[in-house]
Design an enzyme around this catalytic site. Structure first.
Site, PDB file in Angstrom:
ATOM      1  N   HIS A 140      -1.296   5.643  -3.670  1.00  0.00           N
ATOM      2  CA  HIS A 140      -0.726   6.128  -2.409  1.00  0.00           C
ATOM      3  C   HIS A 140       0.630   5.482  -2.151  1.00  0.00           C
ATOM      4  CE1 HIS A 140      -0.904   7.240   1.969  1.00  0.00           C
ATOM      5  NE2 HIS A 140      -0.184   6.132   2.077  1.00  0.00           N
ATOM      6  N   GLU A 141       0.685   4.139  -2.255  1.00  0.00           N
ATOM      7  CA  GLU A 141       1.950   3.445  -1.991  1.00  0.00           C
ATOM      8  C   GLU A 141       2.991   3.790  -3.048  1.00  0.00           C
ATOM      9  OE1 GLU A 141       2.287   2.255   0.821  1.00  0.00           O
ATOM     10  OE2 GLU A 141       0.180   2.134   1.375  1.00  0.00           O
ATOM     11  N   ASP A 184      -1.430  10.553  -0.248  1.00  0.00           N
ATOM     12  CA  ASP A 184      -2.879  10.569  -0.474  1.00  0.00           C
ATOM     13  C   ASP A 184      -3.238  11.396  -1.699  1.00  0.00           C
ATOM     14  OD1 ASP A 184      -3.566   8.943   1.649  1.00  0.00           O
ATOM     15  OD2 ASP A 184      -4.056  10.583   3.009  1.00  0.00           O
ATOM     16  N   GLU A 203       2.522  11.134   4.311  1.00  0.00           N
ATOM     17  CA  GLU A 203       1.265  10.436   4.046  1.00  0.00           C
ATOM     18  C   GLU A 203       0.288  11.322   3.276  1.00  0.00           C
ATOM     19  OE1 GLU A 203       0.819   7.334   4.543  1.00  0.00           O
ATOM     20  OE2 GLU A 203       2.624   6.944   5.724  1.00  0.00           O
ATOM     21  N   HIS A 224      -0.281   9.520   9.992  1.00  0.00           N
ATOM     22  CA  HIS A 224      -1.410   9.729   9.083  1.00  0.00           C
ATOM     23  C   HIS A 224      -2.370  10.769   9.652  1.00  0.00           C
ATOM     24  CE1 HIS A 224       0.002   5.615   8.243  1.00  0.00           C
ATOM     25  NE2 HIS A 224      -0.404   5.830   6.998  1.00  0.00           N
ATOM     26  N   HIS A 255       4.560   7.065  -2.305  1.00  0.00           N
ATOM     27  CA  HIS A 255       5.508   7.062  -1.183  1.00  0.00           C
ATOM     28  C   HIS A 255       6.953   6.990  -1.688  1.00  0.00           C
ATOM     29  CE1 HIS A 255       3.500   7.429   2.554  1.00  0.00           C
ATOM     30  NE2 HIS A 255       2.764   6.339   2.452  1.00  0.00           N
ATOM     31  N   ARG A 262      -8.203  12.908   5.537  1.00  0.00           N
ATOM     32  CA  ARG A 262      -7.647  12.215   4.374  1.00  0.00           C
ATOM     33  C   ARG A 262      -8.621  12.372   3.203  1.00  0.00           C
ATOM     34  NH1 ARG A 262      -4.406   6.772   6.015  1.00  0.00           N
ATOM     35  NH2 ARG A 262      -3.477   7.283   4.001  1.00  0.00           N
TER      36      ARG A 262
END
Length: 738
Positions: free
Chosen positions: A572-573, A638, A634, A700, A576, A706
């Protein structure tokens, strides 16, 4: 003892056996065998073979596997078809077992882990100051204890606050009958408030220059408001949440000595002003293009473009900080992030001086209100009830623990990691990050919408991401840690004075960096928190020690579950760096167009699919649709994180040559365990008010979506659980970006 959803091996189980589910009964038997073997033979790692159809599987009987199986069973609702609603399947029993406490607006797995961490920090901070404690840790304990001394806070009442308002900020008109408009100067008031890190009307800070990430630059923007977000002000003037905010301002003014009728009039005026400010600020949906937020000009140009405010005097006074005054000339460059706001602001600044002064001081008072005597905190609790649905205040020790961790994060973090962090987690995280970067690289080669030139630089950006894991090494160095807090001296019996010192310190800490070069290896968060971060201007990913615990990570549980949980967080990070905003920055963290226009257009079409998909999800707690635009970054992260982590896990198995033993008492494959590990990270409950707030202000999607939104796009998931095409969890149309 026999309680719903709890697996216990204690005495006889016959009394409650009939009430157990099939999964629970199976696990109880296997747990009993595990414990018996462990006691009799001192076995720590055991597996045995059982036949399942034509295939021979190994079963893991370690205590770690037993605990992992128990956690799964206590959360899964086996009555739900996983192909019809995987969130309810994975989290149904977790949700039933976790009602929302009165002092919370929501509860989820993050909340539970954060509570565990905050309880650990409480115990550490409450321990007596020891001669062995280094100076930085002594300061943390002193600050915490000053916050907990409620008796003294009540006795001193508002003495310190009165001094600051009268002597530093020029007084609060609503409670001061002698206040004179001719004595008010907006520039001076805003400068004085910035000394306390409070920024009404205009936000000014030193930030990394997006187009030259090696240097810092002064940045001006629209401010944050007293309510959670801009959209709260765009409703009817009689909206219940707006009225609750107005009531809070009135009651706090009265508590500070204002005449009730005057308070009602003045606070109505400041709310009208704040509504106008919110209306001229740019929406979150329109703040996702970093190029539009980057408007560089000199101070001279600033003064010419936005007349009616003495910008030069304002900036030069603010940069005149103690012990390090920074010279500002008319050629000093600044960044304006919301030009439209400043254009309209110049007209609003002609508002009555009394209204401007009342509003500026109100924002200060609201910020410090939670640290004031109990009667003020009770007023804030009433307001919070209207906004978030909470019905009681959080315990004092939580406020004090959070405040101490916010102010002295590295000192508190040192205590935490020395007692509660396994450094083996750091080495395993480094391995997992490398595996995720490799899987991202593989996926890049398969993307048909990306050309070769862009693919090459995207791969380089992923490979050169800085990773920060656990904590910065310097916190274990006594000299360095003490040096970090050498300017701070807290007083044991003056909490509000300590608060004001911290506010001033935060302000100075930011402003003094203007002429300093950027240290991209500097940690931007404290270690003892449960979260993870990506920084576009640093091109770095950060995983503090607080998140490297169950349910995100445990070295004793199967790798499939670790990759499903913390692995997806890593992905996920990483993603980004390539979402709708992160993709605008190159590998050095500079804002520039490093993609071709054609590739950008293809990307935007892919992102648009994600945006439309999530915009159709209705959040049941609020009966509102998700804002697919504000959450698109976000949601892209995900989806990308899940895909990358699953591939990384499969590559790990391939390299290893064989799968791990299965969990005891369960019939799940490791592919299924991966997705269960992912989904159970997002188990949660939330109040209608919180859901409403989340949709209005959050970046989010709620946890339920999610899970559902991401898995709707995952062919790997549908294959693992054999969901037929066209079932709810396996729709025919899927959106993919990375």
């Amino acid at each position: 003892m026999c309680t719903g959803g709890t697996v216990e091996i204690k005495g006889t189980v016959s009394g409650c056996w009939a009430g157990r589910t099939i999964l629970e009964k199976r696990l109880i038997i296997v747990l009993g065998i595990t414990i018996l073997l462990s006691v009799v033979f001192s076995v720590t790692i055991i597996s045995y073979a059982v036949n399942s159809g034509d295939t021979k599987h190994k079963i893991c009987l370690t205590p770690g596997c037993a605990v992992a199986a128990s956690r799964l069973i206590k959360s899964i609702d086996e009555k739900v078809d996983p192909c019809e609603d995987f969130f309810e399947y994975a989290c149904g029993r977790w949700v039933k077992r976790h009602p929302i406490p009165d002092d919370l607006s929501s509860i989820d797995t993050f909340t539970v882990l954060r509570d565990e961490v905050i309880n650990i920090l409480k115990d550490l901070l409450e321990s007596s100051i020891s001669p062995k404690d280094i100076t930085a840790i002594k300061k943390a304990k002193i600050l915490y204890k000053s916050c907990m001394n409620e008796t003294l806070i009540e006795q001193r009442n508002m003495t310190q606050l009165e001094k600051v308002i009268q002597n530093d900020l020029g007084g609060w008109p609503v409670r001061n009958s002698n206040w004179a408009p001719k004595s008010f100067n907006l520039v001076s008031t805003l400068v004085a408030l910035r000394r306390y890190n409070v920024q009404p009307i205009v936000s000014i800070a030193v930030k990394i220059d997006s187009k030259n990430s090696t240097r810092n630059i002064i940045t001006l923007d629209a401010p944050l408001f007293g309510m959670p977000g801009r959209k709260y002000y765009l409703k009817s003037r009689n909206d219940t949440k707006l009225k609750a905010y107005e009531k809070l301002a009135v009651q706090m003014a009265i508590e500070m000595g204002a005449d009730p009728k005057q308070a009602e009039k003045d606070m109505a005026d400041i709310l009208d002003l704040e509504i106008n400010l919110a209306n001229i600020s740019t929406s979150n949906e329109d703040r996702r293009d970093n190029e539009k937020l980057y408007n560089k000009m000199t101070v001279k140009d600033l003064s010419g473009n936005f007349t009616g405010f003495d910008w030069f005097s304002y900036i030069t006074q603010i940069m005149n900080i103690p012990n390090k005054s920074i010279d500002i000339s008319s050629t000093e460059e600044v960044i304006i992030r919301d030009p439209a706001y400043f254009t309209h602001l110049m007209k609003i600044l002609s508002t009555d001086k009394r209204v401007l002064a009342n509003y500026a001081i109100w924002i200060f008072i609201k910020k410090v209100g939670v640290y004031l005597p109990e009667r003020f905190r009770l007023l804030i609790q009433e307001y919070d009830k209207a906004i978030t649905g909470t019905t009681s205040a959080r315990p004092r020790w939580r406020t004090c623990t959070h405040f101490t961790n916010d102010q002295l994060g590295n000192a508190v973090g040192r205590m935490f990691v020395q007692q509660n962090f396994d450094d083996e987690a750091k080495s395993q995280m480094i391995e997992m990050i490398g595996n995720l970067q490799n899987s991202f690289s593989e996926i890049l080669t398969e993307l048909q919408w990306m050309d070769e030139e862009t693919r090459l630089v995207a791969r380089q950006k992923a490979e050169e991401m800085r990773d920060m894991i656990g904590y910065p090494d310097k916190i274990l160095n006594d000299t360095e840690l003490n040096e970090e807090y050498k300017e701070i001296e807290y007083v044991p019996d003056d909490f509000l004075g300590n608060v004001f010192m911290s506010m001033k310190g935060d302000s100075i800490e930011n402003l003094k960096t203007l002429r300093e070069s950027v240290d991209k290896d500097r940690w931007i968060t404290q270690p003892a928190i449960v979260n993870a971060f990506y920084s576009s201007v640093r091109n770095s990913i950060t995983f503090p020690a607080g998140i490297l615990q169950l349910p995100f990570y445990d070295k004793h549980q199967p790798a499939s579950m670790n990759y499903g949980a913390i692995g997806v967080v890593i992905g996920h990070e990483l993603t980004h760096g390539f979402d709708d905003r992160g993709r605008q920055f190159d590998k050095e963290g500079n804002l520039r167009q490093w993609w071709s226009t054609e590739v950008i257009n293809r990307f935007e079409a892919k992102a648009s699919c994600i945006e439309k998909q999530y915009s159709n999800y209705v959040v049941p707690e609020a009966n509102m649709k998700i804002n697919g635009r504000t959450t698109v970054g976000e949601n892209i992260a995900d989806n990308g994180g899940l895909k990358q982590s699953f591939r990384a896990y499969k590559n790990w198995i391939h390299k290893r040559g064989y799968e791990e033993p299965l969990l005891p008492g369960l019939n799940f494959t490791h592919d299924q365990l991966f997705f269960l590990g992912f989904a159970q990270v997002w188990c949660g409950n939330m109040r209608p008010q919180y859901a409403h707030n989340r949709i209005l202000t959050g970046a989010h999607s709620p946890g339920r979506f999610r899970v559902i939104g991401t898995l709707h796009n995952s062919r790997d998931f549908s294959k693992a659980f054999k969901c037929s095409l066209g079932s709810y969890m396996n729709p025919e149309k899927k959106c993919t970006v990375w």
